[in-house]
Write an enzyme that holds these catalytic residues in place. Structure first.
Site, PDB file in Angstrom:
ATOM      1  N   GLU A 201     -17.078  35.485  28.307  1.00  0.00           N
ATOM      2  CA  GLU A 201     -17.692  34.713  29.396  1.00  0.00           C
ATOM      3  C   GLU A 201     -18.971  34.082  28.849  1.00  0.00           C
ATOM      4  O   GLU A 201     -20.005  34.736  28.710  1.00  0.00           O
ATOM      5  CB  GLU A 201     -18.001  35.612  30.598  1.00  0.00           C
ATOM      6  CG  GLU A 201     -16.776  36.136  31.318  1.00  0.00           C
ATOM      7  CD  GLU A 201     -16.185  35.128  32.308  1.00  0.00           C
ATOM      8  OE1 GLU A 201     -16.632  33.958  32.309  1.00  0.00           O
ATOM      9  OE2 GLU A 201     -15.287  35.515  33.074  1.00  0.00           O
TER      10      GLU A 201
ATOM     11  N   HIS B  35     -13.868  31.727  28.498  1.00  0.00           N
ATOM     12  CA  HIS B  35     -14.255  31.404  29.868  1.00  0.00           C
ATOM     13  C   HIS B  35     -15.753  31.163  29.943  1.00  0.00           C
ATOM     14  O   HIS B  35     -16.492  31.451  29.007  1.00  0.00           O
ATOM     15  CB  HIS B  35     -13.898  32.559  30.815  1.00  0.00           C
ATOM     16  CG  HIS B  35     -12.435  32.724  31.051  1.00  0.00           C
ATOM     17  ND1 HIS B  35     -11.806  32.287  32.191  1.00  0.00           N
ATOM     18  CD2 HIS B  35     -11.471  33.276  30.271  1.00  0.00           C
ATOM     19  CE1 HIS B  35     -10.501  32.568  32.112  1.00  0.00           C
ATOM     20  NE2 HIS B  35     -10.274  33.161  30.948  1.00  0.00           N
TER      21      HIS B  35
ATOM     22  N   HIS C  75      -8.087  28.505  32.737  1.00  0.00           N
ATOM     23  CA  HIS C  75      -7.920  27.517  33.801  1.00  0.00           C
ATOM     24  C   HIS C  75      -7.245  26.247  33.279  1.00  0.00           C
ATOM     25  O   HIS C  75      -6.451  26.314  32.365  1.00  0.00           O
ATOM     26  CB  HIS C  75      -9.272  27.256  34.469  1.00  0.00           C
ATOM     27  CG  HIS C  75      -9.966  28.523  34.871  1.00  0.00           C
ATOM     28  ND1 HIS C  75      -9.605  29.255  35.982  1.00  0.00           N
ATOM     29  CD2 HIS C  75     -10.969  29.219  34.263  1.00  0.00           C
ATOM     30  CE1 HIS C  75     -10.358  30.345  36.062  1.00  0.00           C
ATOM     31  NE2 HIS C  75     -11.186  30.344  35.021  1.00  0.00           N
TER      32      HIS C  75
ATOM     33  N   GLU D 242     -15.563  24.505  34.431  1.00  0.00           N
ATOM     34  CA  GLU D 242     -15.265  25.499  33.403  1.00  0.00           C
ATOM     35  C   GLU D 242     -14.103  25.068  32.525  1.00  0.00           C
ATOM     36  O   GLU D 242     -14.137  25.227  31.302  1.00  0.00           O
ATOM     37  CB  GLU D 242     -14.946  26.845  34.057  1.00  0.00           C
ATOM     38  CG  GLU D 242     -14.573  27.944  33.082  1.00  0.00           C
ATOM     39  CD  GLU D 242     -14.199  29.253  33.766  1.00  0.00           C
ATOM     40  OE1 GLU D 242     -13.943  30.240  33.044  1.00  0.00           O
ATOM     41  OE2 GLU D 242     -14.168  29.288  35.020  1.00  0.00           O
TER      42      GLU D 242
END
Length: 266
Positions: A144, A78, A9, A23
């Site tokens: 993650e 992430h 992102h 995030e």
């Protein structure tokens, strides 16, 4: 070894959001620590980051850049979100790959090292058809690191020392997977154990008193960072990282789990 390091992102895309954090900010901090540890501690590692600040960058741009550069490994960082109740760590390789593939072997090592330090529920090793796993010409892994909308996980994500520890877990995995060689300690480098950093001097003094009660010598070292005064508790200084890491474990075992090492040139 050429690592393409991809904090997910960024810029106009905040990624997952929850508990007052984004995030994009969490994963950038983890990735920066990861880059810095690799650069300072290991030989013959080149790191290219998809972004080293808060900027917008498309998925195709990221994978094209990694492929053109000829990266040996693509690592995408992430954190997750679902409904507030889900929590834990998981990682992904592409769904087309077999469990006997080289990429799966790397995943086994990375998963082992990261879950060894991250204090998160282990949700397992998974596969998916994510763009960064599908469009990369090299082995790729997407991690993650907790659920940002879960209260337990978010409390960890907000901790600077936890983010450093998670970065170190990723580094430990890379070092094992790619047989990275550690640099020899520079005689001019001092490795300091930091057992807390406080705005209030009284809190720092309290930490020193606690460490003393546990038989660990410590003192308060005040330092200005970005124009702000912090009272840093130092619990030892060593000329080799190995000795510093051994003492760090002693400090953590005494209950200061957020202690960490800083290296400084004398």
């Amino acid at each position: 070894m050429k690592l393409y390091l991809d904090p997910g992102h960024g810029g106009s895309d905040p990624g997952a959001q929850g508990n007052g954090i984004n995030e994009k900010d969490i994963v950038l901090d983890i990735a920066r620590h990861l880059r810095d540890i690799l650069s300072s501690d290991y030989k013959n590692v080149d790191v290219m980051m998809s972004r080293s600040n808060d900027r917008t960058k498309g998925l195709q741009e990221r994978t094209n850049e990694a492929n053109s550069w000829g990266a040996d490994y693509y690592l995408s960082i992430h954190c997750n979100a679902f409904n507030g109740s889900a929590q834990g760590y998981e990682d992904y390789i592409h769904s087309s790959l077999s469990d006997s593939s080289q990429t799966a072997a790397y995943q086994d090592i990375m998963h082992d090292e990261i879950t060894n330090v991250n204090e998160l529920r282990n949700r397992g090793q998974k596969k998916a058809n994510f763009h960064v796993l599908r469009e990369t010409a090299m082995s790729a892994l997407l991690t993650e690191n907790g659920f940002i909308d879960n209260e337990h996980d978010a409390a960890l994500l907000k901790s600077p020392s936890w983010r450093r520890e998670v970065a170190q877990g990723h580094v430990n995995g890379l070092a094992r997977a790619f047989n990275l060689e550690r640099k020899q300690d520079d005689p001019s480098t001092i490795f300091r154990i930091i057992a807390g950093s406080f705005e209030a001097r009284a809190n720092a003094n309290e930490r020193v008193a606690f460490l003393s009660s546990e038989g660990i010598d410590a003192f308060v070292d005040s330092i200005t960072i970005s124009g702000k005064l912090w009272h840093r508790v130092q619990a030892g200084a060593f000329s080799t990282r190995e000795n510093a890491e051994n003492h760090l474990n002693t400090v953590k075992n005494a209950g200061i789990e957020d202690a960490y090492i800083v290296s400084e040139s004398s």
